[in-house]
Design a protein around this motif. Structure first.
Motif, PDB file in Angstrom:
ATOM      1  N   GLN A  90       0.659  -1.181   0.076  1.00  0.00           N
ATOM      2  CA  GLN A  90       0.069  -0.013   0.012  1.00  0.00           C
ATOM      3  C   GLN A  90       0.831   1.168   0.238  1.00  0.00           C
ATOM      4  N   ARG A  91       1.848   1.272   0.793  1.00  0.00           N
ATOM      5  CA  ARG A  91       2.907   2.403   0.656  1.00  0.00           C
ATOM      6  C   ARG A  91       3.540   2.812  -0.707  1.00  0.00           C
ATOM      7  N   GLY A  92       3.793   1.658  -1.285  1.00  0.00           N
ATOM      8  CA  GLY A  92       4.193   1.612  -3.102  1.00  0.00           C
ATOM      9  C   GLY A  92       3.115   2.260  -3.667  1.00  0.00           C
ATOM     10  N   ILE A  93       1.904   1.589  -3.512  1.00  0.00           N
ATOM     11  CA  ILE A  93       0.865   2.406  -4.141  1.00  0.00           C
ATOM     12  C   ILE A  93       0.660   3.893  -4.113  1.00  0.00           C
ATOM     13  N   ASP A  94       0.559   4.053  -2.883  1.00  0.00           N
ATOM     14  CA  ASP A  94       0.236   5.456  -2.195  1.00  0.00           C
ATOM     15  C   ASP A  94       1.481   6.327  -2.872  1.00  0.00           C
ATOM     16  N   PHE A  95       2.678   5.788  -2.676  1.00  0.00           N
ATOM     17  CA  PHE A  95       3.763   6.739  -3.341  1.00  0.00           C
ATOM     18  C   PHE A  95       3.625   6.994  -4.855  1.00  0.00           C
ATOM     19  N   GLU A  96       3.390   5.862  -5.644  1.00  0.00           N
ATOM     20  CA  GLU A  96       3.221   6.022  -7.032  1.00  0.00           C
ATOM     21  C   GLU A  96       2.018   7.004  -7.371  1.00  0.00           C
ATOM     22  N   ASN A  97       0.971   6.685  -6.750  1.00  0.00           N
ATOM     23  CA  ASN A  97      -0.460   7.631  -6.906  1.00  0.00           C
ATOM     24  C   ASN A  97       0.331   9.125  -6.662  1.00  0.00           C
ATOM     25  N   LEU A  98       0.910   9.497  -5.513  1.00  0.00           N
ATOM     26  CA  LEU A  98       1.465  10.776  -5.359  1.00  0.00           C
ATOM     27  C   LEU A  98       2.163  11.347  -6.670  1.00  0.00           C
ATOM     28  N   VAL A  99       3.010  10.581  -7.195  1.00  0.00           N
ATOM     29  CA  VAL A  99       3.956  10.960  -8.220  1.00  0.00           C
ATOM     30  C   VAL A  99       3.051  11.120  -9.293  1.00  0.00           C
ATOM     31  N   ASP A 143      -0.023  12.222  -9.433  1.00  0.00           N
ATOM     32  CA  ASP A 143      -0.873  13.440  -9.157  1.00  0.00           C
ATOM     33  C   ASP A 143       0.064  14.666  -9.276  1.00  0.00           C
ATOM     34  N   ILE A 144       1.286  14.477  -8.845  1.00  0.00           N
ATOM     35  CA  ILE A 144       2.171  15.743  -9.214  1.00  0.00           C
ATOM     36  C   ILE A 144       2.448  16.007 -10.714  1.00  0.00           C
ATOM     37  N   VAL A 145       2.682  14.848 -11.551  1.00  0.00           N
ATOM     38  CA  VAL A 145       2.674  14.974 -13.116  1.00  0.00           C
ATOM     39  C   VAL A 145       1.553  15.687 -13.512  1.00  0.00           C
ATOM     40  N   SER A 176       1.528  18.959   1.051  1.00  0.00           N
ATOM     41  CA  SER A 176       1.573  18.787   2.544  1.00  0.00           C
ATOM     42  C   SER A 176       1.955  17.338   2.754  1.00  0.00           C
ATOM     43  N   ASN A 177       1.891  16.660   1.651  1.00  0.00           N
ATOM     44  CA  ASN A 177       2.276  15.164   1.953  1.00  0.00           C
ATOM     45  C   ASN A 177       3.839  14.809   2.384  1.00  0.00           C
ATOM     46  N   LYS A 178       4.094  13.923   3.319  1.00  0.00           N
ATOM     47  CA  LYS A 178       5.477  13.964   3.995  1.00  0.00           C
ATOM     48  C   LYS A 178       6.313  13.320   2.835  1.00  0.00           C
ATOM     49  N   TRP A 179       5.824  12.595   1.742  1.00  0.00           N
ATOM     50  CA  TRP A 179       6.864  12.405   0.622  1.00  0.00           C
ATOM     51  C   TRP A 179       6.952  13.185  -0.530  1.00  0.00           C
ATOM     52  N   TYR A 180       6.036  14.350  -0.484  1.00  0.00           N
ATOM     53  CA  TYR A 180       6.040  15.224  -1.456  1.00  0.00           C
ATOM     54  C   TYR A 180       7.347  15.726  -2.201  1.00  0.00           C
ATOM     55  N   ASP A 181       8.354  15.979  -1.502  1.00  0.00           N
ATOM     56  CA  ASP A 181       9.552  16.374  -2.167  1.00  0.00           C
ATOM     57  C   ASP A 181      10.171  15.225  -2.841  1.00  0.00           C
ATOM     58  N   ALA A 182      10.503  13.954  -2.427  1.00  0.00           N
ATOM     59  CA  ALA A 182      10.916  12.876  -3.022  1.00  0.00           C
ATOM     60  C   ALA A 182      10.103  12.390  -4.326  1.00  0.00           C
ATOM     61  N   ALA A 183       8.773  12.253  -4.079  1.00  0.00           N
ATOM     62  CA  ALA A 183       7.835  12.318  -5.304  1.00  0.00           C
ATOM     63  C   ALA A 183       8.037  13.280  -6.327  1.00  0.00           C
ATOM     64  N   ASN A 184       8.244  14.497  -5.917  1.00  0.00           N
ATOM     65  CA  ASN A 184       8.507  15.428  -6.994  1.00  0.00           C
ATOM     66  C   ASN A 184       9.672  15.303  -7.844  1.00  0.00           C
ATOM     67  N   ILE A 185      10.771  14.791  -7.024  1.00  0.00           N
ATOM     68  CA  ILE A 185      11.950  14.303  -7.784  1.00  0.00           C
ATOM     69  C   ILE A 185      11.611  13.270  -8.949  1.00  0.00           C
ATOM     70  N   VAL A 186      10.925  12.185  -8.562  1.00  0.00           N
ATOM     71  CA  VAL A 186      10.470  11.144  -9.309  1.00  0.00           C
ATOM     72  C   VAL A 186       9.620  11.504 -10.436  1.00  0.00           C
ATOM     73  N   ALA A 187       8.591  12.461 -10.233  1.00  0.00           N
ATOM     74  CA  ALA A 187       7.922  13.010 -11.101  1.00  0.00           C
ATOM     75  C   ALA A 187       8.386  13.516 -12.335  1.00  0.00           C
TER      76      ALA A 187
END
Length: 203
Positions: free
Chosen positions: A52-61, A63-65, A72-83
């Motif tokens: 579920q963490r993996g799914i949530d992270f990919e969904n965040l990526v 969403d950023i794209v 406000s998501n705690k993973w936003y900065d990392a997910a933004n790099i991936v995006a």
């Protein structure tokens, strides 16, 4: 004979059952052979916390794209790099290829997180990472077979704060065919080939 579906996930589950899987997190007590048999039977499996963490992270990526990421998501900065790495590519691209191994008609199938300019990208969310973690994975050999124009496969790994890249080029990626052949040999040896053909046949 109907074509039989074959995925990286099935091969990975089989290899894990035989000898352990060095590129997955061993965070819980597991019975790899029971897990493989459930996969082979295509039994419904519950989503684990790690999945579920993996799914949530990919969904965040994603969403950023598309411009609606939650800052406000705690993973936003990392997910933004991936995006930034996957932006402009084809997300969740489905690929399939008819092949035949040992006289068995197969349909190799995979869903790519991203296909971008000849580079296949897969996003991983993992609590730990060591360089070369995915070198023995069946994923990049399978996807290189599926996407003949791809010259590079890149795993992008994050733990929610850090981001790592691990890439493999076509010329250094082994063929997936010997693994598939070994898989079919093993299924025959343990009298599971018929079960595989029944459960994974394509319509």
């Amino acid at each position: 004979m109907d074509r039989i579906l074959l995925t990286h996930s099935l091969l990975s589950s089989w290899l894990y059952a035989l000898k352990g899987n060095p590129y997955e997190d061993a965070t819980t007590e597991r019975d790899p052979m029971s897990e493989f048999m459930a996969t082979l039977r295509r039994d419904p499996t519950p989503t684990t916390e790690a999945m579920q963490r993996g799914i949530d992270f990919e969904n965040l990526v994603t969403d950023i794209v598309v411009g609606r990421g939650d800052r406000s998501n705690k993973w936003y900065d990392a997910a933004n790099i991936v995006a930034a790495d996957v932006r402009g590519g084809l997300l969740q691209y489905r690929a399939k290829k008819p092949i035949e191994v040992q006289g068995v008609p197969l349909l190799l199938y995979g869903r790519l997180d991203c296909l971008k300019a000849g580079n296949v990208i897969d996003i991983k969310f993992s609590g730990s990472y060591d360089r070369g973690k995915y070198i023995t994975s069946t994923q990049h050999p399978v996807y290189m077979e599926l996407i003949p124009e791809a010259q590079k496969f890149t795993y992008i790994i994050s733990n929610g704060s850090d981001v790592w890249h691990e890439s493999y080029f076509r010329e250094e990626t082994p063929s997936i065919y010997p693994v598939i052949s070994d898989f079919l040999d093993w299924l025959r040896a343990v009298d599971l080939l018929q079960l595989y053909c029944e459960k994974w046949k394509t319509l």
